[in-house]
Design a protein around this motif. Structure first.
Motif, PDB file in Angstrom:
ATOM      1  N   VAL A  15       0.849  -1.176   0.000  1.00  0.00           N
ATOM      2  CA  VAL A  15       0.000   0.000   0.000  1.00  0.00           C
ATOM      3  C   VAL A  15       0.890   1.233   0.000  1.00  0.00           C
ATOM      4  CG1 VAL A  15      -1.816   1.260   1.210  1.00  0.00           C
ATOM      5  CG2 VAL A  15      -1.785  -1.240   1.272  1.00  0.00           C
ATOM      6  N   VAL A  16       0.601   2.172  -0.896  1.00  0.00           N
ATOM      7  CA  VAL A  16       1.403   3.389  -1.013  1.00  0.00           C
ATOM      8  C   VAL A  16       0.499   4.599  -0.875  1.00  0.00           C
ATOM      9  CG1 VAL A  16       2.901   4.759  -2.525  1.00  0.00           C
ATOM     10  CG2 VAL A  16       3.092   2.262  -2.519  1.00  0.00           C
ATOM     11  N   ASP A  17       0.893   5.542  -0.047  1.00  0.00           N
ATOM     12  CA  ASP A  17       0.178   6.807   0.082  1.00  0.00           C
ATOM     13  C   ASP A  17       0.674   7.762  -0.998  1.00  0.00           C
ATOM     14  OD1 ASP A  17      -1.022   9.161   0.794  1.00  0.00           O
ATOM     15  OD2 ASP A  17      -0.396   9.117   2.890  1.00  0.00           O
ATOM     16  N   THR A  18      -0.208   8.140  -1.917  1.00  0.00           N
ATOM     17  CA  THR A  18       0.177   9.031  -3.018  1.00  0.00           C
ATOM     18  C   THR A  18       0.060  10.507  -2.642  1.00  0.00           C
ATOM     19  OG1 THR A  18      -2.064   8.977  -3.942  1.00  0.00           O
ATOM     20  CG2 THR A  18      -0.501   7.318  -4.732  1.00  0.00           C
ATOM     21  N   GLU A  19      -0.375  10.792  -1.440  1.00  0.00           N
ATOM     22  CA  GLU A  19      -0.469  12.153  -0.891  1.00  0.00           C
ATOM     23  C   GLU A  19      -1.567  12.984  -1.546  1.00  0.00           C
ATOM     24  OE1 GLU A  19       3.409  13.918  -0.955  1.00  0.00           O
ATOM     25  OE2 GLU A  19       4.287  12.339   0.312  1.00  0.00           O
ATOM     26  N   LEU A  20      -1.638  12.981  -2.858  1.00  0.00           N
ATOM     27  CA  LEU A  20      -2.725  13.632  -3.579  1.00  0.00           C
ATOM     28  C   LEU A  20      -3.723  12.565  -4.034  1.00  0.00           C
ATOM     29  CD1 LEU A  20      -0.680  16.119  -5.809  1.00  0.00           C
ATOM     30  CD2 LEU A  20      -1.536  16.462  -3.479  1.00  0.00           C
ATOM     31  N   ASP A  42      -6.164   8.654  -9.135  1.00  0.00           N
ATOM     32  CA  ASP A  42      -7.270   8.287 -10.024  1.00  0.00           C
ATOM     33  C   ASP A  42      -6.859   7.473 -11.236  1.00  0.00           C
ATOM     34  OD1 ASP A  42      -5.980  10.226 -11.489  1.00  0.00           O
ATOM     35  OD2 ASP A  42      -7.705  11.557 -11.696  1.00  0.00           O
ATOM     36  N   SER A  43      -5.569   7.166 -11.408  1.00  0.00           N
ATOM     37  CA  SER A  43      -5.171   6.406 -12.596  1.00  0.00           C
ATOM     38  C   SER A  43      -3.912   5.604 -12.302  1.00  0.00           C
ATOM     39  CB  SER A  43      -4.914   7.358 -13.776  1.00  0.00           C
ATOM     40  OG  SER A  43      -4.579   6.641 -14.945  1.00  0.00           O
ATOM     41  N   VAL A  44      -3.928   4.314 -12.651  1.00  0.00           N
ATOM     42  CA  VAL A  44      -2.747   3.459 -12.566  1.00  0.00           C
ATOM     43  C   VAL A  44      -2.632   2.661 -13.860  1.00  0.00           C
ATOM     44  CG1 VAL A  44      -2.653   3.239 -10.062  1.00  0.00           C
ATOM     45  CG2 VAL A  44      -4.073   1.675 -11.365  1.00  0.00           C
ATOM     46  N   SER A  50      -4.223 -23.327 -12.649  1.00  0.00           N
ATOM     47  CA  SER A  50      -4.564 -22.198 -11.800  1.00  0.00           C
ATOM     48  C   SER A  50      -4.222 -20.906 -12.528  1.00  0.00           C
ATOM     49  CB  SER A  50      -3.827 -22.272 -10.460  1.00  0.00           C
ATOM     50  OG  SER A  50      -2.425 -22.198 -10.663  1.00  0.00           O
ATOM     51  N   VAL A  51      -4.782 -19.830 -12.024  1.00  0.00           N
ATOM     52  CA  VAL A  51      -4.531 -18.503 -12.569  1.00  0.00           C
ATOM     53  C   VAL A  51      -4.016 -17.629 -11.438  1.00  0.00           C
ATOM     54  CG1 VAL A  51      -5.573 -16.458 -13.612  1.00  0.00           C
ATOM     55  CG2 VAL A  51      -6.316 -18.730 -14.342  1.00  0.00           C
ATOM     56  N   SER A  52      -2.888 -16.961 -11.655  1.00  0.00           N
ATOM     57  CA  SER A  52      -2.342 -16.003 -10.698  1.00  0.00           C
ATOM     58  C   SER A  52      -2.054 -14.713 -11.426  1.00  0.00           C
ATOM     59  CB  SER A  52      -1.062 -16.533 -10.042  1.00  0.00           C
ATOM     60  OG  SER A  52      -1.343 -17.645  -9.225  1.00  0.00           O
ATOM     61  N   CYS A  53      -2.594 -13.621 -10.913  1.00  0.00           N
ATOM     62  CA  CYS A  53      -2.478 -12.335 -11.584  1.00  0.00           C
ATOM     63  C   CYS A  53      -1.994 -11.266 -10.620  1.00  0.00           C
ATOM     64  CB  CYS A  53      -3.832 -11.899 -12.161  1.00  0.00           C
ATOM     65  SG  CYS A  53      -4.526 -13.044 -13.373  1.00  0.00           S
ATOM     66  N   LEU A  54      -1.242 -10.330 -11.155  1.00  0.00           N
ATOM     67  CA  LEU A  54      -0.777  -9.162 -10.414  1.00  0.00           C
ATOM     68  C   LEU A  54      -1.560  -7.955 -10.896  1.00  0.00           C
ATOM     69  CD1 LEU A  54       1.395  -7.984  -8.445  1.00  0.00           C
ATOM     70  CD2 LEU A  54       2.822  -7.630 -10.477  1.00  0.00           C
ATOM     71  N   LEU A  55      -2.061  -7.160  -9.968  1.00  0.00           N
ATOM     72  CA  LEU A  55      -2.881  -6.009 -10.314  1.00  0.00           C
ATOM     73  C   LEU A  55      -2.475  -4.799  -9.488  1.00  0.00           C
ATOM     74  CD1 LEU A  55      -4.965  -8.713  -9.885  1.00  0.00           C
ATOM     75  CD2 LEU A  55      -6.429  -7.201 -11.225  1.00  0.00           C
ATOM     76  N   ALA A  56      -2.918  -3.620  -9.952  1.00  0.00           N
ATOM     77  CA  ALA A  56      -2.768  -2.387  -9.187  1.00  0.00           C
ATOM     78  C   ALA A  56      -4.082  -1.635  -9.246  1.00  0.00           C
ATOM     79  CB  ALA A  56      -1.634  -1.523  -9.743  1.00  0.00           C
ATOM     80  N   SER A  57      -4.390  -0.938  -8.162  1.00  0.00           N
ATOM     81  CA  SER A  57      -5.618  -0.150  -8.104  1.00  0.00           C
ATOM     82  C   SER A  57      -5.359   1.074  -7.244  1.00  0.00           C
ATOM     83  CB  SER A  57      -6.779  -0.983  -7.546  1.00  0.00           C
ATOM     84  OG  SER A  57      -6.433  -1.556  -6.297  1.00  0.00           O
ATOM     85  N   CYS A  58      -6.170   2.104  -7.433  1.00  0.00           N
ATOM     86  CA  CYS A  58      -6.001   3.302  -6.624  1.00  0.00           C
ATOM     87  C   CYS A  58      -7.359   3.896  -6.305  1.00  0.00           C
ATOM     88  CB  CYS A  58      -5.110   4.330  -7.316  1.00  0.00           C
ATOM     89  SG  CYS A  58      -5.784   5.055  -8.824  1.00  0.00           S
ATOM     90  N   SER A  59      -7.396   4.622  -5.194  1.00  0.00           N
ATOM     91  CA  SER A  59      -8.637   5.228  -4.741  1.00  0.00           C
ATOM     92  C   SER A  59      -8.406   6.711  -4.463  1.00  0.00           C
ATOM     93  CB  SER A  59      -9.183   4.497  -3.509  1.00  0.00           C
ATOM     94  OG  SER A  59      -8.168   4.271  -2.560  1.00  0.00           O
ATOM     95  N   PHE A  60      -9.495   7.476  -4.511  1.00  0.00           N
ATOM     96  CA  PHE A  60      -9.386   8.919  -4.671  1.00  0.00           C
ATOM     97  C   PHE A  60      -9.128   9.671  -3.364  1.00  0.00           C
ATOM     98  CE2 PHE A  60     -11.018  13.139  -6.037  1.00  0.00           C
ATOM     99  CZ  PHE A  60     -10.195  13.318  -7.134  1.00  0.00           C
ATOM    100  N   TYR A  61     -10.144   9.804  -2.533  1.00  0.00           N
ATOM    101  CA  TYR A  61     -10.028  10.711  -1.405  1.00  0.00           C
ATOM    102  C   TYR A  61      -9.050  10.245  -0.332  1.00  0.00           C
ATOM    103  CZ  TYR A  61     -14.000  13.120  -3.459  1.00  0.00           C
ATOM    104  OH  TYR A  61     -14.823  13.804  -4.319  1.00  0.00           O
ATOM    105  N   ASP A  62      -8.815   8.937  -0.242  1.00  0.00           N
ATOM    106  CA  ASP A  62      -7.824   8.455   0.723  1.00  0.00           C
ATOM    107  C   ASP A  62      -6.432   8.372   0.113  1.00  0.00           C
ATOM    108  OD1 ASP A  62      -8.283   6.337  -0.949  1.00  0.00           O
ATOM    109  OD2 ASP A  62      -8.436   4.827   0.634  1.00  0.00           O
ATOM    110  N   MET A  98      -4.709   6.465  -2.089  1.00  0.00           N
ATOM    111  CA  MET A  98      -4.008   5.202  -1.887  1.00  0.00           C
ATOM    112  C   MET A  98      -3.800   4.438  -3.197  1.00  0.00           C
ATOM    113  SD  MET A  98      -3.165   4.864   1.213  1.00  0.00           S
ATOM    114  CE  MET A  98      -3.525   5.689   2.765  1.00  0.00           C
ATOM    115  N   LEU A  99      -2.613   3.888  -3.318  1.00  0.00           N
ATOM    116  CA  LEU A  99      -2.278   2.954  -4.388  1.00  0.00           C
ATOM    117  C   LEU A  99      -2.035   1.595  -3.761  1.00  0.00           C
ATOM    118  CD1 LEU A  99      -1.194   2.067  -7.243  1.00  0.00           C
ATOM    119  CD2 LEU A  99       1.032   2.951  -6.505  1.00  0.00           C
TER     120      LEU A  99
END
Length: 442
Positions: free
Chosen positions: A12-17, A20-22, A408-420, A422-423
């Protein structure tokens, strides 16, 4: 065949701002590169009439899946920019380098090239910048190269004035080809049909999904659909199946379409949240990732819809550890290394059985350096603290053709959220029940 689906947070990474896009880089030898864009609205102090100031930051990360104890994601660069509305990598290298497109709140379409020094240090460097229009926000962009075709590289973008523009790329610069008024209000999204890049899709706040044949000119759309009941904000063409396109809307529905018949979708899946972004998996043709704003991130399995079955596409996994608007999401082309685990940023993984049948207590380090504890059930769903873990019998995922998937299926993903701001980097593992059973000792 029954399958077990599990999601695990890796970092988990704090993007400070507000994030909205990864986007993971799709170019070979750079699949370990991840970018994240942010958008921060700052209103003028003491002057209500002053225009708002929209600032942003572009982050460049490198992912290492070597199984070491340290955090897998390393920040390589941060760059203060105008507020970022969208990021997209060109699917093929241009002049031998990966190129990133950025939709900016200043009304500009900006390009960055990924450079690597003799010492192996990577960085983004400005390649070119083109003004799409004054006093407007560029809201989305897409490259014509989805099927790895570099013969005719173009970029399409949409903006807050309801316009769509198309640019050609040559010698490191963008040249405008056409721009037109496509929607009555904000044009939230535009995307190429990757199988026929003379066909362009657009979606707007006027609740309309439109198609444009660039050979015929933009005076009249090739089709207009009013099937979505609210603003259309996501479109993604499949690179695996010709004519298939997925759309999402504030109306909280994901629709799958056959481009040869845009009168009626082939599938309608309610998601419980406005669908801001959709991403088809780069190699598994039936998997669709949805960022659902008020209702987290979900992976849909679309095989039954392709085979003519009516009804919604089953949700085979959900990632709900974000605490704010689910905006950015993307699949990596990397394969996760090692067994499924939840790796905290600076310590070894810790897992211990939770109370109640088969739940796991996952510990990870939050950006505030305090340790948070969450519970996950066997399907990877989050259970808040203080709520008893119920005894759940996982529902069977849709039957899979073994010709489509390995054991089996194993996947790596990234997601981010706005007001908190977070990446999250996370993995998803999908395993058939049979492969998890101990072999017969006899």
């Amino acid at each position: 065949m029954a399958w077990k689906s599990r999601t695990r947070s890796l970092q988990v990474v704090d993007t400070e701002l507000s994030a909205d896009s990864v986007e993971w880089c799709p170019v070979a030898q750079s699949h370990d590169v991840l970018v994240c864009g942010t958008y921060q609205l700052q209103k003028g102090e003491g002057d209500e009439d002053a225009p708002p100031n929209r600032t942003g930051r572009l982050y460049l990360f490198e992912f290492s899946g070597d199984g070491s104890i340290g955090p897998p994601l390393t920040e390589l660069q941060r760059m203060d920019t105008a507020a970022i509305l969208d990021l997209k990598w060109c699917h093929v290298p241009l002049s031998g380098r990966p190129v990133l497109g950025m939709a900016a709140a200043t009304g500009q379409l900006q390009l960055y090239a990924l450079w690597e020094s003799a010492e192996g240090q990577r960085s983004l460097q400005t390649l070119s910048s083109t003004e799409v229009g004054a006093e407007r926000l560029v809201l989305s962009l897409d490259w014509s190269t989805g099927r790895m075709d570099s013969s005719d590289v173009r970029v399409a973008c949409s903006d807050s004035a309801g316009c769509v523009g198309v640019f050609s790329f040559a010698e490191g610069a963008l040249t405008p080809l056409s721009q037109w008024k496509a929607h009555d209000f904000e044009a939230w999204i535009t995307a190429f049909s990757y199988w026929d890049t003379q066909l362009l899709f657009s979606g707007g706040d006027d609740c309309k999904l439109k198609g444009w044949d660039l050979r015929a000119g933009p005076s009249t759309p090739a089709f207009t659909s009013k099937r979505h009941s609210m603003g259309v904000c996501s479109v993604h063409s499949s690179t695996h199946r010709e004519h298939v396109v997925a759309t999402g809307s504030y109306d909280e529905h994901v629709l799958l379409w056959d481009g040869r018949n845009m009168r009626q979708p082939i599938s309608d899946t309610p998601t419980g949240g406005g669908v801001w972004r959709l991403k088809w998996h780069p190699t598994h043709q039936h998997l669709l990732l949805a960022a659902c704003m008020h209702n987290d991130f979900h992976i849909l399995h679309c095989k039954q819809a392709f085979e003519g079955s009516e009804g919604a596409c089953p949700v085979v996994a959900s990632y709900i550890l974000h605490n704010s608007l689910a905006y950015g999401a993307d699949w990596s082309r990397l394969s996760p290394e090692g067994p499924a685990s939840c790796s905290p940023p600076s310590t070894a993984p810790e897992e211990s059985p939770a109370e109640g049948g088969g739940h796991l207590r996952i510990q990870y380090e939050s950006p505030t350096a305090s340790f948070d504890t969450s519970l996950e059930d066997d399907a990877g769903r989050y259970i808040p603290e203080g709520i008893a873990a119920p005894s759940i019998t996982p529902t069977a995922s849709p039957a899979l053709n073994t010709e489509d998937y390995a054991a089996s299926v194993s996947c790596l993903l990234a997601s981010c959220s706005f007001y908190d701001h977070m990446l999250h980097v996370w993995r998803w593992d999908w395993t058939p029940e049979e492969s998890r059973q101990d072999p017969d000792p006899d």
